[in-house]
Design a protein around this motif. Structure first.
Motif, short mmCIF file in Angstrom:
data_model
loop_
_atom_site.label_atom_id
_atom_site.label_comp_id
_atom_site.label_asym_id
_atom_site.label_seq_id
_atom_site.Cartn_x
_atom_site.Cartn_y
_atom_site.Cartn_z
N LEU A 1 0.83 -1.21 0.00
CA LEU A 1 0.00 0.00 0.00
C LEU A 1 0.86 1.25 0.00
CD1 LEU A 1 -2.77 1.37 0.17
CD2 LEU A 1 -2.66 1.13 2.66
N VAL A 2 1.96 1.24 0.77
CA VAL A 2 2.87 2.38 0.80
C VAL A 2 3.44 2.64 -0.59
CG1 VAL A 2 5.10 3.19 1.69
CG2 VAL A 2 3.45 2.11 3.23
N GLY A 3 3.86 1.57 -1.27
CA GLY A 3 4.38 1.72 -2.62
C GLY A 3 3.34 2.25 -3.59
N LEU A 4 2.10 1.77 -3.46
CA LEU A 4 1.02 2.22 -4.33
C LEU A 4 0.73 3.71 -4.12
CD1 LEU A 4 -1.26 1.63 -6.35
CD2 LEU A 4 -2.70 0.96 -4.41
N ILE A 5 0.68 4.14 -2.87
CA ILE A 5 0.42 5.55 -2.58
C ILE A 5 1.56 6.43 -3.11
CG2 ILE A 5 0.21 7.24 -0.71
CD1 ILE A 5 -1.38 5.16 0.84
N GLY A 6 2.81 5.95 -2.96
CA GLY A 6 3.94 6.68 -3.51
C GLY A 6 3.85 6.81 -5.02
N LEU A 7 3.41 5.74 -5.68
CA LEU A 7 3.26 5.75 -7.13
C LEU A 7 2.16 6.71 -7.57
CD1 LEU A 7 4.35 4.41 -9.72
CD2 LEU A 7 2.56 2.69 -9.48
N LEU A 8 1.04 6.70 -6.84
CA LEU A 8 -0.09 7.56 -7.18
C LEU A 8 0.26 9.04 -7.01
CD1 LEU A 8 -3.11 5.61 -5.62
CD2 LEU A 8 -2.56 5.88 -8.05
N SER A 9 1.00 9.37 -5.96
CA SER A 9 1.36 10.77 -5.73
C SER A 9 2.25 11.30 -6.84
CB SER A 9 2.04 10.93 -4.38
OG SER A 9 3.27 10.23 -4.34
N GLY A 10 3.11 10.45 -7.39
CA GLY A 10 3.98 10.87 -8.49
C GLY A 10 3.29 10.83 -9.84
N ALA A 11 2.18 10.08 -9.94
CA ALA A 11 1.48 9.94 -11.22
C ALA A 11 0.77 11.22 -11.64
CB ALA A 11 0.46 8.80 -11.13
N VAL A 12 0.68 12.20 -10.72
CA VAL A 12 0.02 13.47 -11.05
C VAL A 12 0.92 14.35 -11.91
CG1 VAL A 12 -1.11 15.49 -10.04
CG2 VAL A 12 -1.23 13.32 -8.86
N LEU A 13 2.22 14.12 -11.86
CA LEU A 13 3.16 14.96 -12.61
C LEU A 13 2.86 15.04 -14.12
CD1 LEU A 13 6.55 14.21 -10.84
CD2 LEU A 13 5.74 16.49 -11.43
N PRO A 14 2.63 13.91 -14.81
CA PRO A 14 2.34 14.02 -16.24
C PRO A 14 1.10 14.85 -16.55
CG PRO A 14 2.87 11.75 -15.66
CD PRO A 14 2.73 12.50 -14.37
N LEU A 15 0.09 14.82 -15.67
CA LEU A 15 -1.09 15.67 -15.86
C LEU A 15 -0.69 17.14 -15.84
CD1 LEU A 15 -4.14 16.24 -16.00
CD2 LEU A 15 -4.21 16.02 -13.50
N GLY A 16 0.13 17.51 -14.86
CA GLY A 16 0.61 18.89 -14.79
C GLY A 16 1.42 19.27 -16.02
N THR A 17 2.23 18.33 -16.51
CA THR A 17 3.03 18.59 -17.71
C THR A 17 2.14 18.82 -18.92
OG1 THR A 17 4.83 17.24 -16.84
CG2 THR A 17 4.84 17.66 -19.21
N TRP A 18 1.11 18.01 -19.05
CA TRP A 18 0.16 18.19 -20.16
C TRP A 18 -0.50 19.56 -20.08
CZ3 TRP A 18 -5.13 18.92 -20.57
CH2 TRP A 18 -5.68 18.73 -21.85
N LEU A 19 -0.92 19.95 -18.88
CA LEU A 19 -1.55 21.25 -18.71
C LEU A 19 -0.56 22.38 -19.02
CD1 LEU A 19 -3.53 20.64 -15.38
CD2 LEU A 19 -4.48 20.89 -17.68
N GLY A 20 0.69 22.22 -18.57
CA GLY A 20 1.69 23.24 -18.83
C GLY A 20 2.01 23.38 -20.31
N GLY A 21 1.89 22.28 -21.06
CA GLY A 21 2.20 22.31 -22.49
C GLY A 21 1.06 22.79 -23.36
N PHE A 22 -0.18 22.51 -22.95
CA PHE A 22 -1.33 22.81 -23.81
C PHE A 22 -2.21 23.95 -23.28
CE2 PHE A 22 -0.35 18.43 -24.99
CZ PHE A 22 -0.34 18.53 -26.36
N VAL A 23 -2.18 24.17 -21.98
CA VAL A 23 -3.04 25.20 -21.41
C VAL A 23 -2.14 26.23 -20.74
CG1 VAL A 23 -5.13 25.59 -20.05
CG2 VAL A 23 -4.65 23.31 -20.94
N TYR A 24 -1.20 26.74 -21.50
CA TYR A 24 -0.22 27.68 -20.93
C TYR A 24 -0.88 29.03 -20.67
CZ TYR A 24 3.75 30.73 -20.37
OH TYR A 24 4.62 31.65 -19.88
N SER A 25 -0.95 29.38 -19.42
CA SER A 25 -1.49 30.67 -19.01
C SER A 25 -0.69 31.14 -17.80
CB SER A 25 -2.97 30.56 -18.64
OG SER A 25 -3.41 31.72 -17.97
N PRO A 26 0.07 32.23 -17.94
CA PRO A 26 0.88 32.70 -16.80
C PRO A 26 0.06 32.91 -15.54
CG PRO A 26 1.47 33.87 -18.80
CD PRO A 26 0.26 33.04 -19.12
#
Length: 246
Positions: free
Chosen positions: A162-187
């Motif tokens: 469970l600890v490993g799964l939670i660690g994986l889930l917390s890091g899995a949000v990064l690609p979403l932020g990257t997608w937003l930063g690349g396509f929805v760029y708004s200062p």
């Protein structure tokens, strides 16, 4: 489009480092001193990220209006999180507190990973080498974050899986932020998101600090110092790396 896809791949690999940190702590003996040090380490890392990265960068993209919006949104969400019945773990009351603390850390790490992921996307959009340098810096600081996330969960008798799964889930949000930063760029939205993340981290850092002091003030302060030194070294590496590109 090619650079955005590459940025998302690097962002996903960066997120895995949080999982690595969570797994590493599974092989350490969890006692009061180790737990106090791990929590102190997370406080040092979070404070440096907040005051050394998130807030300064937020004011490069926005002003006090965005800052107050970000703080207000973070405060509202954190109050709601604080009222939710976390930590329903059978056993001693201390286990419930550690489980609740683990949830707070998970929320803080996941929420601040969104604007950090956006920075990776913006970095790749500006200069490929800059995006790679940002990713490397995040990989290094995500490992102690994963360790600080896993330690209280293990103390709450959560399974290593469970600890490993939670660690994986917390890091899995990064690609979403990257997608937003690349396509929805708004200062403006980037500034709001960065202050939102900074406010979240300060709140959680205070919660973590109080609990680490109760365990061992000495080890907590050692952990805070190590976290600050670690982030300072990463900052120097990242700073010189970026200047070497120009």
């Amino acid at each position: 489009m090619g650079l955005i896809n590459e940025a998302i791949v690097y962002s996903a690999l960066t997120g895995v480092s949080t999982f690595i940190g969570a797994i590493l702590v599974c092989f350490l003996p969890i006692n009061k001193r180790v737990l106090a040090f791990s929590l102190g380490l997370s406080v040092g890392v979070m404070l440096w990220i907040t005051y050394g990265t998130l807030l300064p960068v937020s004011f490069q993209y926005g002003n006090w209006t965005e800052a107050f919006l970000g703080m207000g949104l973070a405060g509202l969400i954190l109050v709601l999180i604080h009222q939710m019945p976390f930590g329903k773990v059978r056993g001693q009351e201390g286990n419930q507190e550690y489980a609740k603390l683990g949830i707070y850390l998970f929320a803080a790490i996941a929420l601040h990973n969104i604007p950090e992921g956006a920075l990776i996307g913006i970095g790749f959009g500006t200069m490929r080498e800059m995006g790679m340098s940002i990713s490397l810096a995040m990989v290094i600081h995500n490992i102690p974050e994963g360790m600080s996330l896993g330690a209280p969960l293990l103390a709450a008798n959560c399974s290593k899986r469970l600890v490993g799964l939670i660690g994986l889930l917390s890091g899995a949000v990064l690609p979403l932020g990257t997608w937003l930063g690349g396509f929805v760029y708004s200062p403006r939205w980037i500034a709001i998101a960065l202050v939102f993340a900074a406010t979240t981290m300060v709140w959680v850092a205070w919660e973590v600090l109080l609990r680490s002091w109760k365990l061992s003030k000495r080890n907590a302060f050692i952990g805070i110092g190590c976290g600050m030194i670690l982030m300072y070294v990463i900052h120097l590496f990242h700073f010189h790396g970026l200047h070497g590109m120009h």
